[in-house]
Design a protein around this motif. Sequence first.
Motif, short mmCIF file in Angstrom:
data_model
loop_
_atom_site.label_atom_id
_atom_site.label_comp_id
_atom_site.label_asym_id
_atom_site.label_seq_id
_atom_site.Cartn_x
_atom_site.Cartn_y
_atom_site.Cartn_z
N THR A 48 12.27 -3.51 12.62
CA THR A 48 11.47 -2.30 12.38
C THR A 48 10.15 -2.58 11.68
O THR A 48 9.24 -1.75 11.74
CB THR A 48 12.28 -1.28 11.57
N SER A 49 10.03 -3.72 11.00
CA SER A 49 8.78 -4.11 10.34
C SER A 49 8.61 -5.62 10.49
O SER A 49 9.60 -6.36 10.52
CB SER A 49 8.79 -3.76 8.84
N LYS B 83 4.51 -1.70 11.31
CA LYS B 83 5.71 -0.99 11.71
C LYS B 83 5.88 -1.25 13.20
O LYS B 83 4.92 -1.22 13.97
CB LYS B 83 5.57 0.52 11.46
N PHE C 24 1.42 -0.97 8.60
CA PHE C 24 2.36 -0.43 7.61
C PHE C 24 1.55 0.18 6.46
O PHE C 24 0.85 -0.53 5.75
CB PHE C 24 3.24 -1.57 7.10
N ASP D 3 14.31 3.41 7.88
CA ASP D 3 14.32 2.34 8.87
C ASP D 3 15.76 1.86 8.96
O ASP D 3 16.26 1.19 8.04
CB ASP D 3 13.39 1.21 8.45
N VAL E 207 12.97 4.28 13.16
CA VAL E 207 11.85 3.86 12.33
C VAL E 207 11.29 5.11 11.66
O VAL E 207 10.87 6.05 12.34
CB VAL E 207 10.75 3.16 13.15
N ASP E 208 11.32 5.13 10.33
CA ASP E 208 10.94 6.33 9.58
C ASP E 208 11.68 7.56 10.09
O ASP E 208 11.10 8.64 10.23
CB ASP E 208 9.43 6.55 9.63
#
Length: 465
Positions: free
Chosen positions: A170-171, A190, A202, A415, A435-436
């Motif tokens: 995810t990152s 991200k 990010f 995440d 993601v978020d």
Amino acid sequence: MITRSSIAAIGALALAGCATTGTSSADAAGESPDYAALEPMGEDAAGPFPSTYTPYPGRPTALVGATIYDGTGAMVEGGTVLFRDGKVIALGDASLSTEGYDVVDARGKFVTPGIIDIHSHLGDYPTPSVAAHSDGNEATSPTTPEVWAEHSVWPQDPGFSRALANGGVTSLQILPGSANLMGGRSVTLKNVPSRTVQGMKFPGAPYGFKMACGENPKRVYGGRGRMPSTRMGNFAVNRQTWLDAIDYANNEDADRDLAKETLVGVLDGEILVHNHCYRADEMALVMDMAKEMGYRVSAFHHAVEAYKIGDLLRENGVCSAIWADWYGFKMEAYDGILENAAFLQREGACVVIHSDSENDIQRLNQEAAKAQAAGARAGIAIDDATVIGWITLNAARAMGIDEMTGSLEPGKMADVVLWNGDPLSVYSRPERVWVDGALLYDANDRRRRPVSDFELGQPGEGDVK
């Protein structure tokens, strides 16, 4: 005497922004602007290339009945994770109320934070791997602090969607390559579809600074009859470059210098150093050089001999971002051992498993499991919850984003990965990835399997060419 505080104070003055961009009255009137009076926008908190990332829309979601590894080293069996509005709300047992949430039956499955890769070149060396896509090494000078990896990132690299779907990533941090002693700034992204790199940046993540020691710089430049051609040359060039940056920071009348701005950002502690380094003796020397010049190494990357100096790394607060089993592909990699991560963990040092590969980024969970298994064979038992931290929270800490992501703690970014089985098993893979708090991948829904724009419309077998 040059001090860290004097560098910070004067460096901040040198980096202060002076003007904003926009249409001047002279432009509107069709007159030529007074270019001599104009000054660059400068670097404010957002930087000259600010993040435009906006989370995708999500739904209030409750994952119920799963085995949960929260990233901090804790495990909850039959647990519940609640997230909404892009944030983790709560983690607990079956007693948590799920009213107002979309409930996902996760019994028999596993939940972890989103996987984080601290060392990637996706976008800078994208797929297909052709010369036209080779944008990761500015191999024109031993030191190029002025270049920024994000200015090479191609958001359409199919590797991004592969890392999301197959690896639950995810990152990720995109770094310049290691041809140079100082390769330039990294960028943290991200892992979301976007038309621009700014749309992936990010928000609030500090920049990293890529450095390299050992064989690569001396091979690239020594072969051209230039300095450095030896390891002692590597250190000499590095030290003089840092001294020049300190002089710049203390000269209020100096013209703007993009390379030295980055170095002053490192000296100020605003930009984190990520140093490609294999041998233990060189890592020890680099830490001494960092103390001499007034900066700190956040992580040594690759670090195949880190196991030899685990105590020094722990005492200096430096993480080791390593592979599970890459070994022997050049001389400085010959003392790599499978137990590297386990020995570091035993010493209480920070362990991160990284990829440096468009393929390994799709299976960082399996790479972590291999390193865990090597430790077990050597009599070093490391529990699963700790190992998950190697590819989540430890990476986030070394990247300076651990207050925002890396663990399933209330208030952090949602995440989240739902695995169809034990994430440390070769037979498991992500079933859903948020993601978020936005569901961006679902193995059971073809509409939520992202495909790079580059791949859309590509002629398939039997299509008209």
